[in-house]
Design a protein around this motif. Structure first.
Motif, PDB file in Angstrom:
ATOM      1  N   PRO A   1      54.555  75.431 -21.262  1.00  0.00           N
ATOM      2  CA  PRO A   1      54.385  73.977 -21.356  1.00  0.00           C
ATOM      3  C   PRO A   1      54.900  73.285 -20.100  1.00  0.00           C
ATOM      4  O   PRO A   1      55.998  73.560 -19.626  1.00  0.00           O
ATOM      5  N   GLY A   2      54.101  72.405 -19.546  1.00  0.00           N
ATOM      6  CA  GLY A   2      54.502  71.673 -18.353  1.00  0.00           C
ATOM      7  C   GLY A   2      54.353  72.439 -17.054  1.00  0.00           C
ATOM      8  O   GLY A   2      54.631  71.896 -15.980  1.00  0.00           O
ATOM      9  N   GLU A   3      53.901  73.687 -17.128  1.00  0.00           N
ATOM     10  CA  GLU A   3      53.757  74.499 -15.904  1.00  0.00           C
ATOM     11  C   GLU A   3      52.655  73.934 -15.011  1.00  0.00           C
ATOM     12  O   GLU A   3      51.656  73.390 -15.492  1.00  0.00           O
ATOM     13  N   ARG A   4      52.838  74.064 -13.700  1.00  0.00           N
ATOM     14  CA  ARG A   4      51.845  73.609 -12.733  1.00  0.00           C
ATOM     15  C   ARG A   4      51.518  74.732 -11.773  1.00  0.00           C
ATOM     16  O   ARG A   4      52.406  75.443 -11.312  1.00  0.00           O
ATOM     17  N   TRP A   5      50.226  74.868 -11.475  1.00  0.00           N
ATOM     18  CA  TRP A   5      49.767  75.837 -10.486  1.00  0.00           C
ATOM     19  C   TRP A   5      49.283  75.044  -9.278  1.00  0.00           C
ATOM     20  O   TRP A   5      48.275  74.340  -9.346  1.00  0.00           O
ATOM     21  N   HIS A   6      50.058  75.132  -8.171  1.00  0.00           N
ATOM     22  CA  HIS A   6      49.729  74.387  -6.950  1.00  0.00           C
ATOM     23  C   HIS A   6      49.547  72.891  -7.243  1.00  0.00           C
ATOM     24  O   HIS A   6      48.647  72.230  -6.699  1.00  0.00           O
ATOM     25  N   GLY A   7      50.398  72.375  -8.126  1.00  0.00           N
ATOM     26  CA  GLY A   7      50.402  70.946  -8.409  1.00  0.00           C
ATOM     27  C   GLY A   7      49.495  70.516  -9.543  1.00  0.00           C
ATOM     28  O   GLY A   7      49.492  69.337  -9.913  1.00  0.00           O
TER      29      GLY A   7
END
Length: 422
Positions: free
Chosen positions: A171-177
């Motif tokens: 949850p809330g993870e970002r891949w390259h923004g």
């Protein structure tokens, strides 16, 4: 084999990529993205359902515009332009988190997908006529079923790509923004673009075939809504009912604790059943000029839709998905068959667009009503855990969908064949 020399069935298989883009990916893949988007963006189920309502509204507008566009351009050009636009708007959805912008993107994608679906349906109907004129009467319903069954291929691709791509994302993870669900939109857009490129040659061949047959049945009495009132009403109820299932069934599985593998299996089997449905129901579509096929298929869908509300056992849920997948796109094919059996070819674009319009109007209602039911029931049941609340509420939303489909079956059963073929 050159597309221009291919058989009607081969051309139908190639043309089915249009249905894969317009419904299988552009419309139905959202059901896989709803749970992670809702969790990441803090949506209510009403807002989550509104995303598909916006898509359906765009579809409604696109369906209204398609006949006029096909009078200005040919169906082949409308199809390719629509598929290109649908690919673009799918990709654009990954760049926004604001709900207003996402609603706008879903509406624009819906309008583009309607251009693809209606123009593709017209081309498929002309292919069915070619099969009949070549002495392959038994294949005309199969041609229609193959085209609409292409949506199942899009569903299968989505099922094999999206859950795997999102698996393990925190949850809330970002891949390259960007959130993982945004990357899923972009992958789906790439699939749409590749399918659009693959459509260029077969659609060009179909343009030539349509031009060769353009001297046949140039005159009809014109499409009149009153001729097919009960068929249109039954199809509108189908739009209300089926889209609630396709929007929220994955959310139900997730709330019940289904794993990524389970979701992939469920949605893949649903997609495979869609592709198989063309063979299963071809005879039914060929035999009946009345609304009997539409009524029969709506009734089967109502039964499939209510199963998750009766039991959360995995075999029951799988049965629901397989039956639903094996039927719902044949409902769409049945309306094209109804048009083809009862109207002159010159009136097919207006007839198919009319059915597509009531279908889209029903889809505007379905997701937001089911979402509202889910939110209302969940908020009134504070004694259960959040997941149990939402699972129970989602089940009740599917009961509403089943009722709409049952009403659609009743209405369609009253549709009679027109007194004389046009």
């Amino acid at each position: 084999m050159e597309p221009r020399q291919a058989s009607p069935l081969t051309l139908a298989i190639l043309l089915s990529l249009a249905a894969a883009v317009s419904l299988g990916i552009t419309r139905f893949a959202y059901g896989l993205l709803l749970p992670p988007m809702r969790a990441d963006l803090g949506w209510t189920y009403t807002l989550a359902g509104s995303m598909n309502t916006a898509n359906a509204f765009g579809y409604f507008v696109g369906a209204l515009c398609t006949p006029a566009l096909m009078r200005r351009w040919d169906a082949a050009r409308v199809l390719l332009v629509g598929a290109s636009l649908a690919s673009f708007f799918m990709g654009a959805s990954g760049f926004f988190t604001d709900s207003t912008m996402l609603l706008t993107q879903r509406a624009l994608a819906g309008a583009a997908s309607a251009l693809v679906f209606v123009s593709g349906g017209v081309l498929a109907a002309k292919l069915a006529v070619r099969a009949s004129s070549a002495g392959q009467t038994q294949q005309s319903g199969l041609v229609l079923g193959i085209y609409y069954g292409g949506s199942g291929f899009g569903i299968l691709l989505s099922a094999l790509v999206v859950p795997v791509l999102l698996a393990g994302a925190a949850p809330g993870e970002r891949w390259h923004g960007y959130a993982p669900w945004a990357w899923a939109w972009w992958v789906l857009a790439i699939l749409c673009a590749l399918a659009t490129l693959a459509l260029v040659r077969p659609v060009s061949a179909l343009r030539s075939l349509v031009a060769q047959g353009s001297t046949v049945a140039r005159h009809g009495r014109g499409f009149r809504y009153r001729d097919l009132t009960f068929g249109l009403a039954g199809y509108g109820c189908f739009g209300v009912g089926y889209i609630g299932y396709m929007t929220f069934v994955i959310a139900l599985l997730r709330e019940q604790g289904a794993s990524t593998v389970a979701v992939t299996v469920f949605y893949s089997l649903l997609g495979v059943a869609c592709m198989a449905s063309s063979r299963i129901w071809a005879g039914l579509l060929d035999r009946h000029r009345s609304g009997r096929a539409l009524a029969t298929l709506n009734a089967l869908l109502a039964a499939a839709c209510v199963l998750p509300a009766l039991s959360s056992e995995w075999p029951v849920l799988l049965l629901s998905g397989v039956v639903f997948g094996g039927v719902f796109l044949s409902v769409v094919a049945s309306t094209t068959a109804l048009v083809r059996h009862n109207l002159a070819p010159v009136d097919w674009p207006e007839g198919i667009a009319a059915f597509t319009t009531v279908f889209a109007a029903g889809q505007i209602v379905g997701p937001v009503v089911v979402g509202w039911i889910v939110d209302a029931f969940a908020s009134s049941s504070p004694t259960l855990s959040a997941s149990a609340d939402h699972a129970a509420a989602l089940s009740r939303g599917l009961v509403f969908s089943a009722i709409a489909l049952a009403l659609g079956a009743l209405l369609a059963s009253r549709q009679r064949a027109l007194s004389a073929a046009m």
